[in-house]
Structure formats: C-alpha cells, structure tokens
Design a protein around this motif. Structure first.
Motif, mmCIF file in Angstrom:
data_model
loop_
_atom_site.group_PDB
_atom_site.id
_atom_site.type_symbol
_atom_site.label_atom_id
_atom_site.label_comp_id
_atom_site.label_asym_id
_atom_site.label_seq_id
_atom_site.Cartn_x
_atom_site.Cartn_y
_atom_site.Cartn_z
ATOM 1 N N GLY A 91 0.795 -1.216 0.000
ATOM 2 C CA GLY A 91 0.000 0.000 0.000
ATOM 3 C C GLY A 91 0.831 1.271 0.000
ATOM 4 O O GLY A 91 0.327 2.338 -0.340
ATOM 5 N N THR A 92 2.093 1.197 0.390
ATOM 6 C CA THR A 92 2.959 2.376 0.461
ATOM 7 C C THR A 92 4.249 2.106 -0.300
ATOM 8 O O THR A 92 5.072 1.302 0.138
ATOM 9 C CB THR A 92 3.304 2.723 1.924
ATOM 10 N N VAL A 93 4.431 2.760 -1.441
ATOM 11 C CA VAL A 93 5.662 2.623 -2.215
ATOM 12 C C VAL A 93 6.669 3.625 -1.663
ATOM 13 O O VAL A 93 6.433 4.830 -1.653
ATOM 14 C CB VAL A 93 5.419 2.866 -3.708
ATOM 15 N N VAL A 94 7.793 3.133 -1.208
ATOM 16 C CA VAL A 94 8.775 3.958 -0.521
ATOM 17 C C VAL A 94 9.775 4.584 -1.488
ATOM 18 O O VAL A 94 10.140 5.750 -1.346
ATOM 19 C CB VAL A 94 9.515 3.110 0.536
ATOM 20 N N ASP A 95 10.217 3.823 -2.481
ATOM 21 C CA ASP A 95 11.266 4.270 -3.402
ATOM 22 C C ASP A 95 10.816 3.980 -4.832
ATOM 23 O O ASP A 95 11.254 2.990 -5.437
ATOM 24 C CB ASP A 95 12.571 3.539 -3.071
ATOM 25 N N PRO A 96 9.924 4.792 -5.387
ATOM 26 C CA PRO A 96 9.340 4.473 -6.696
ATOM 27 C C PRO A 96 10.338 4.409 -7.849
ATOM 28 O O PRO A 96 10.065 3.779 -8.864
ATOM 29 C CB PRO A 96 8.323 5.606 -6.913
ATOM 30 N N ARG A 156 13.899 3.428 -7.651
ATOM 31 C CA ARG A 156 14.854 2.329 -7.615
ATOM 32 C C ARG A 156 14.277 1.029 -7.068
ATOM 33 O O ARG A 156 14.849 -0.039 -7.300
ATOM 34 C CB ARG A 156 16.076 2.734 -6.780
ATOM 35 N N SER A 157 13.192 1.120 -6.317
ATOM 36 C CA SER A 157 12.556 -0.087 -5.756
ATOM 37 C C SER A 157 11.041 0.051 -5.890
ATOM 38 O O SER A 157 10.316 0.105 -4.897
ATOM 39 C CB SER A 157 12.946 -0.267 -4.284
ATOM 40 N N PRO A 158 10.536 0.116 -7.124
ATOM 41 C CA PRO A 158 9.127 0.466 -7.340
ATOM 42 C C PRO A 158 8.129 -0.562 -6.839
ATOM 43 O O PRO A 158 6.948 -0.242 -6.692
ATOM 44 C CB PRO A 158 9.045 0.619 -8.863
ATOM 45 N N HIS A 159 8.566 -1.770 -6.583
ATOM 46 C CA HIS A 159 7.630 -2.819 -6.157
ATOM 47 C C HIS A 159 7.788 -3.177 -4.680
ATOM 48 O O HIS A 159 7.246 -4.176 -4.227
ATOM 49 C CB HIS A 159 7.837 -4.073 -7.013
ATOM 50 N N THR A 160 8.502 -2.343 -3.939
ATOM 51 C CA THR A 160 8.779 -2.627 -2.532
ATOM 52 C C THR A 160 8.080 -1.613 -1.648
ATOM 53 O O THR A 160 8.316 -0.410 -1.773
ATOM 54 C CB THR A 160 10.291 -2.606 -2.254
ATOM 55 N N GLY A 161 7.229 -2.106 -0.749
ATOM 56 C CA GLY A 161 6.451 -1.220 0.105
ATOM 57 C C GLY A 161 6.965 -1.153 1.526
ATOM 58 O O GLY A 161 8.019 -1.695 1.867
ATOM 59 N N LEU A 162 6.176 -0.481 2.380
ATOM 60 C CA LEU A 162 6.535 -0.257 3.776
ATOM 61 C C LEU A 162 5.857 -1.291 4.670
ATOM 62 O O LEU A 162 4.670 -1.579 4.504
ATOM 63 C CB LEU A 162 6.098 1.148 4.200
ATOM 64 N N LEU A 163 6.624 -1.831 5.604
ATOM 65 C CA LEU A 163 6.109 -2.816 6.536
ATOM 66 C C LEU A 163 4.792 -2.366 7.163
ATOM 67 O O LEU A 163 4.675 -1.253 7.661
ATOM 68 C CB LEU A 163 7.136 -3.053 7.643
ATOM 69 N N PHE A 164 3.799 -3.262 7.128
ATOM 70 C CA PHE A 164 2.521 -3.011 7.788
ATOM 71 C C PHE A 164 2.240 -4.166 8.728
ATOM 72 O O PHE A 164 2.192 -5.322 8.320
ATOM 73 C CB PHE A 164 1.394 -2.884 6.763
ATOM 74 N N ILE A 165 2.076 -3.846 10.010
ATOM 75 C CA ILE A 165 1.874 -4.883 11.015
ATOM 76 C C ILE A 165 0.393 -5.060 11.328
ATOM 77 O O ILE A 165 -0.082 -6.158 11.563
ATOM 78 C CB ILE A 165 2.656 -4.543 12.295
ATOM 79 N N GLY A 166 -0.345 -3.968 11.321
ATOM 80 C CA GLY A 166 -1.758 -3.997 11.687
ATOM 81 C C GLY A 166 -2.132 -2.644 12.232
ATOM 82 O O GLY A 166 -1.269 -1.864 12.665
ATOM 83 N N GLN A 167 -3.383 -2.332 12.191
ATOM 84 C CA GLN A 167 -3.823 -0.985 12.569
ATOM 85 C C GLN A 167 -3.401 -0.614 13.977
ATOM 86 O O GLN A 167 -3.034 0.513 14.261
ATOM 87 C CB GLN A 167 -5.345 -0.883 12.435
ATOM 88 N N ASP A 168 -3.432 -1.586 14.889
ATOM 89 C CA ASP A 168 -3.079 -1.276 16.279
ATOM 90 C C ASP A 168 -1.581 -1.178 16.492
ATOM 91 O O ASP A 168 -1.130 -0.731 17.548
ATOM 92 C CB ASP A 168 -3.653 -2.343 17.215
ATOM 93 N N ARG A 169 -0.775 -1.559 15.488
ATOM 94 C CA ARG A 169 0.680 -1.531 15.639
ATOM 95 C C ARG A 169 1.353 -0.550 14.690
ATOM 96 O O ARG A 169 2.558 -0.381 14.725
ATOM 97 C CB ARG A 169 1.250 -2.926 15.376
ATOM 98 N N ARG A 170 0.598 0.102 13.823
ATOM 99 C CA ARG A 170 1.210 0.944 12.785
ATOM 100 C C ARG A 170 2.088 2.045 13.414
ATOM 101 O O ARG A 170 3.209 2.262 12.976
ATOM 102 C CB ARG A 170 0.125 1.573 11.915
ATOM 103 N N LEU A 171 1.591 2.729 14.438
ATOM 104 C CA LEU A 171 2.351 3.840 15.003
ATOM 105 C C LEU A 171 3.655 3.391 15.648
ATOM 106 O O LEU A 171 4.579 4.144 15.762
ATOM 107 C CB LEU A 171 1.489 4.586 16.025
ATOM 108 N N ALA A 172 3.713 2.116 16.054
ATOM 109 C CA ALA A 172 4.915 1.626 16.734
ATOM 110 C C ALA A 172 6.109 1.519 15.810
ATOM 111 O O ALA A 172 7.233 1.461 16.269
ATOM 112 C CB ALA A 172 4.626 0.268 17.367
#
Length: 231
Positions: A206-211, A213-229
């Motif tokens: 859901g989140t492309v970090v480096d469109p 050089r790494s266009p298919h690599t996103g940002l770690l998502f743990i779950g809504q209750d853990r996102r801020l951590a």
C-alpha cells in the motif's frame, strides 16, 4: 542490543512477548566475523530448533558479508533454515548500491529489508510527510520490504548501564520485520516461510517507498493497532 529491542523490546519492540535467543557469530571487540562462524551459528539454530519444533522461530541476520557476489555457504545456510520452517530476515545493507550485489541480501528465499525514513515535502502551506528510502540504503529488486531505519529510538548500552538512543540503519529495519513475523507466526503457527514472505510483501504494497529504484517494494505493515509503533 538495538536490533533485539526492535524485535521484542518490552516498550519499544514489535513483539514484546517473543523470546530472544542470542547466537554469537562475530567478535564483539572488532565487530567482525567469518563465513564459517555464520554457518556454524545457523547449524546451532537448526539443532536448537529441532529440540522443540513445535515452537515457531524466525532468524534475524542484521549484517552484510560481502558485495558483488553470492556466497554459496550463506545461500546454503539460508536454505537449510527455511527448509526447517524458519523464515530468515536479512538487512539489505547500509550501502548506496543494488542489494542484489550484497550477500546475504542476494540469498534466495531470504526476506530482505531496506531502511525507510519520514520525509517532509511541499511548501509551508501544503507540507506533508511521506515515507522514503533512507539515504545510503541498498535498493533494487532484491528488496522485499522497507521498515523504519532512520533515527529510530531503541535500547543501547553505555558501559553496563542500559539506556536508549537514536539508531539508523537497515539492521534496525530488519529487527522490526522480524518482530512482525513473530506476531504473524503467533497468529498463524502453520504458516511456511514462503507464506510468511508472501504475507510481508502483500501487506506492504500500500505504500511505495522508493518508486524510482525499488518500485515494487512497500513499507512494513503490522496492523492498525501496531502501525504507530513502527513509523
């Protein structure tokens, strides 16, 4: 200490209920090791896991061994761990180059983690924050996921006194991913290492970090209750 804190720290870790098993593979004073020591460490993990196979495990390799070539012994160690049901998380490396040229980031089956940062864009009136690759972080098709790795607050040691400090690097990013996998395995104890890797990649898209050089690599998502951590 910082990486262990990212994995399972009581207040700053992703999976505080996870058990950390420290496997020494480098000489502490020089922070240098050998390929043989890494392989021996992997063999110890396999033997230890065989004693209680009902307990799921994840291996965190926050190091780089070499650049520009694969290392067959490391590839074999990664494969052996995966075959035993243990996902292997490796740091991409704090080098401005393609991660496919860095071992063990180029080991087949390893979950490779790059470091992300929060960057401010726009003018004062339209400014907003976006996730971006941390400068000096390896990039490319071999990356599976990005995770925070720029000035993250984690445990440290000053002499014998525990403290905290801001850390930067893909080692810490790999720790966050290892913690996320521990949580996933707790909820899905029958998941194979391949299924674990697929889950990490699928939920991060859901989140492309480096469109660029790494266009298919996103940002770690743990779950809504853990996102801020982990942001």
């Amino acid at each position: 200490t910082a990486v262990a804190g990212a994995v399972a720290g009581a207040t700053l870790g992703v999976a505080p209920a996870a058990e950390i098993v420290d496997v020494k593979m480098v000489e502490c004073r020089r922070l240098r090791g050998t390929i043989d020591a890494i392989v021996q460490g992997a063999r110890w993990v396999l033997a230890d896991h065989a004693r209680h196979p009902e307990r799921r495990a994840v291996a965190n390799w926050s190091f780089i061994a070499d650049t520009a070539a694969t290392i067959p012994a490391l590839d074999s160690a990664v494969t052996a761990l995966i075959d035993a049901g243990i996902p292997v998380v490796v740091s991409a490396g704090n080098i401005e180059m393609n991660a496919c040229r860095i071992a063990p980031a180029n080991s087949p089956g390893a979950i490779v983690v790059g470091a992300s940062r929060v960057r401010r864009t726009g003018s004062d009136s339209t400014a907003h924050l976006v996730d971006a690759r941390t400068p000096g972080t390896a990039f490319g098709a071999c990356l599976d996921v990005f995770a925070p790795g720029d000035s993250v607050l984690l445990p440290s040691m000053e002499g014998r006194l525990p403290t905290t400090q801001l850390w930067t690097g893909t080692s810490m990013s790999a720790g966050y991913v290892s913690g996320a996998i521990a949580l996933y395995l707790e909820a899905h104890p029958a998941a194979t290492p391949t299924e674990v890797a697929d889950h990490i990649r699928a939920t991060s898209r859901g989140t492309v970090v480096d469109p660029t050089r790494s266009p298919h690599t996103g940002l770690l998502f743990i779950g809504q209750d853990r996102r801020l951590a982990v942001r």
